[in-house]
Design a protein around this motif. Structure first.
Motif, short mmCIF file in Angstrom:
data_model
loop_
_atom_site.label_atom_id
_atom_site.label_comp_id
_atom_site.label_asym_id
_atom_site.label_seq_id
_atom_site.Cartn_x
_atom_site.Cartn_y
_atom_site.Cartn_z
N THR A 81 0.85 -1.18 0.00
CA THR A 81 0.00 0.00 0.00
C THR A 81 0.89 1.24 0.00
OG1 THR A 81 -1.77 -1.12 1.20
CG2 THR A 81 -1.77 1.29 1.22
N PHE A 82 0.65 2.11 -0.97
CA PHE A 82 1.44 3.34 -1.07
C PHE A 82 0.49 4.52 -1.11
CE2 PHE A 82 3.58 6.62 -3.70
CZ PHE A 82 4.66 6.88 -2.86
N ASP A 83 0.62 5.39 -0.12
CA ASP A 83 -0.19 6.60 -0.05
C ASP A 83 0.74 7.80 -0.26
OD1 ASP A 83 -1.84 8.71 0.45
OD2 ASP A 83 -2.60 7.97 2.36
N VAL A 84 0.69 8.38 -1.44
CA VAL A 84 1.61 9.45 -1.79
C VAL A 84 1.41 10.68 -0.91
CG1 VAL A 84 0.15 10.54 -3.55
CG2 VAL A 84 2.63 10.62 -3.81
N ASP A 85 0.23 10.81 -0.31
CA ASP A 85 -0.06 11.98 0.51
C ASP A 85 0.24 11.80 1.99
OD1 ASP A 85 -1.15 13.65 -1.61
OD2 ASP A 85 -2.74 12.15 -1.70
N ASP A 86 0.56 10.59 2.41
CA ASP A 86 0.95 10.36 3.80
C ASP A 86 2.31 11.01 4.04
OD1 ASP A 86 1.85 9.38 6.26
OD2 ASP A 86 0.98 7.39 5.95
N PRO A 87 2.44 11.92 4.99
CA PRO A 87 3.72 12.60 5.18
C PRO A 87 4.87 11.68 5.57
CG PRO A 87 2.18 13.14 6.94
CD PRO A 87 1.39 12.44 5.90
N ASP A 88 4.56 10.49 6.05
CA ASP A 88 5.60 9.53 6.42
C ASP A 88 5.87 8.58 5.26
OD1 ASP A 88 5.84 10.51 9.07
OD2 ASP A 88 4.10 9.34 9.68
N LEU A 89 7.08 8.64 4.74
CA LEU A 89 7.48 7.75 3.66
C LEU A 89 7.62 6.33 4.20
CD1 LEU A 89 8.48 7.55 0.66
CD2 LEU A 89 10.81 7.82 1.56
N PRO A 90 7.02 5.32 3.56
CA PRO A 90 7.14 3.94 4.04
C PRO A 90 8.60 3.50 4.12
CG PRO A 90 5.42 4.10 2.38
CD PRO A 90 6.13 5.42 2.38
N ASP A 91 8.91 2.71 5.14
CA ASP A 91 10.29 2.24 5.33
C ASP A 91 10.77 1.45 4.12
OD1 ASP A 91 10.35 3.42 7.80
OD2 ASP A 91 9.94 1.57 8.92
N TRP A 92 9.89 0.64 3.53
CA TRP A 92 10.33 -0.21 2.41
C TRP A 92 10.71 0.61 1.18
CZ3 TRP A 92 7.35 -0.06 -2.04
CH2 TRP A 92 6.03 0.42 -1.92
N VAL A 93 10.15 1.81 1.05
CA VAL A 93 10.56 2.71 -0.04
C VAL A 93 11.89 3.35 0.30
CG1 VAL A 93 9.99 4.76 -1.38
CG2 VAL A 93 8.17 3.16 -0.73
N GLU A 94 12.00 3.89 1.50
CA GLU A 94 13.23 4.57 1.93
C GLU A 94 14.44 3.65 1.85
OE1 GLU A 94 15.54 7.43 2.63
OE2 GLU A 94 13.49 8.00 3.16
N GLU A 95 14.27 2.40 2.28
CA GLU A 95 15.40 1.47 2.35
C GLU A 95 15.86 1.00 0.97
OE1 GLU A 95 13.80 -1.55 4.84
OE2 GLU A 95 13.87 -0.31 6.66
N GLU A 96 14.94 0.93 0.02
CA GLU A 96 15.28 0.35 -1.28
C GLU A 96 15.49 1.38 -2.39
OE1 GLU A 96 15.91 -2.79 -1.77
OE2 GLU A 96 15.44 -3.31 0.32
N ALA A 97 15.17 2.65 -2.13
CA ALA A 97 15.12 3.63 -3.22
C ALA A 97 16.44 3.77 -3.96
CB ALA A 97 14.67 4.98 -2.67
N LEU A 98 17.52 4.05 -3.27
CA LEU A 98 18.78 4.32 -3.97
C LEU A 98 19.29 3.10 -4.72
CD1 LEU A 98 20.90 6.48 -4.57
CD2 LEU A 98 22.19 5.68 -2.59
#
Length: 292
Positions: free
Chosen positions: A19-36
């Motif tokens: 579940t990805f909510d682009v408007d939630d001010p908290d970025l999901p951990d799974w996005v932050e950890e894998e993005a780069l």
């Protein structure tokens, strides 16, 4: 934003439904950890700001020399910047043109075609923005909309898509034959990095304009875009008009290597090879080899 306007989306990614909510001010951990690292990006840390700014300054001084050379010789440069939404096209163009005279160095970012333009030859509205003598023109998206966005989102027919891919090599050969220095860049990012950048845009009041309803609609069309991208590369990459692929999860490395590539392929007066530095072949290369 109310529930009626919710942009919460179920995304199937890496074998899981998230579940990805682009408007939630908290970025999901799974996005932050894998993005780069997403999309097989080779570095685990971004280039430092200090090193980036020093190298960019040296490269931008060379770009000023390029502009003087173009004005003296009547030469013309045209660079196309393509990539998925949030790949960093606009920022790369801005870094390239930042200290060039805007009277003869400009960016072109066209909106959707008008009713009149829809009745014209497909390439016509782009041709009128081509460089005149002494000009450097950067396209933020280009005629390659018909290779990706249009077929994926249903804005053209399959027949129009096929006809476009068949016509492009001859069209671009004419550009090269007319002695325009012609560059095509594909900025490639991983899926988690795209999600992170969408989230950044949605939650930054200075960047919200960058996130369109079409971006949200395309969240579950990643594989469709990949298929069209790969087909585009196969049919429009040539020796005369090659695609230069840039791994762009780190915007700093991407911008530096794009500018280096341009400078190394122009034979301008006063060229300082040491100031330009070396291409990072883990970041930039010809054809589809660097695509995830």
């Amino acid at each position: 934003m109310g529930d009626s306007e919710s942009r919460k989306t179920e995304i199937f990614i890496n074998g899981k439904t998230r579940t990805f909510d682009v408007d939630d001010p908290d970025l999901p951990d799974w996005v932050e950890e894998e993005a780069l690292a997403s999309g097989n990006f080779p570095y685990r840390k971004k280039l430092s700001k200090k090193k980036y700014e020093k190298e960019l300054y040296d490269l931008q001084k060379e770009l000023v020399k390029v502009q003087y050379w173009l004005q003296a010789t009547g030469g013309r440069v045209m660079a196309l910047f393509e990539g998925r939404d949030a790949a960093g096209k606009g920022g790369t163009i801005a870094a390239t043109l930042q200290y060039m005279n805007p009277r003869s160095a400009r960016a072109v970012a066209l909106s959707k075609p008008t009713e009149k333009e829809r009745t014209q030859w497909y390439f016509q509205r782009y041709v009128e923005h081509f460089p005149s003598g002494g000009e450097f023109v950067a396209f933020d998206r280009s005629w390659y909309n018909r290779a990706g966005v249009e077929p994926v989102m249903g804005f053209c027919t399959p027949e129009e898509h096929r006809a476009f891919l068949k016509a492009v090599p001859n069209f671009e050969q004419m550009i090269v034959n007319d002695d325009i220095h012609f560059f095509k860049f594909w900025l490639n990012i991983g899926r988690e990095m795209q999600l992170k950048r969408f989230h950044d845009r949605a939650n930054d009041p200075l960047k919200t304009w960058k996130l369109s309803p079409m971006d949200i609609a395309a969240l579950n069309k990643w594989d469709d875009y990949t298929q069209k991208r790969d087909q585009m590369m196969l049919e429009t990459h040539s020796g005369q008009a090659p695609w230069t692929v840039v791994r762009a999860n780190d915007k700093r490395r991407a911008r530096l290597n794009v500018i280096r590539h341009i400078l190394l392929h122009l034979q301008y007066d006063g060229k300082d090879r040491e100031a330009i530095g070396e291409i990072d072949h883990d970041i930039i290369g010809q054809g589809p080899d660097l695509l995830d």
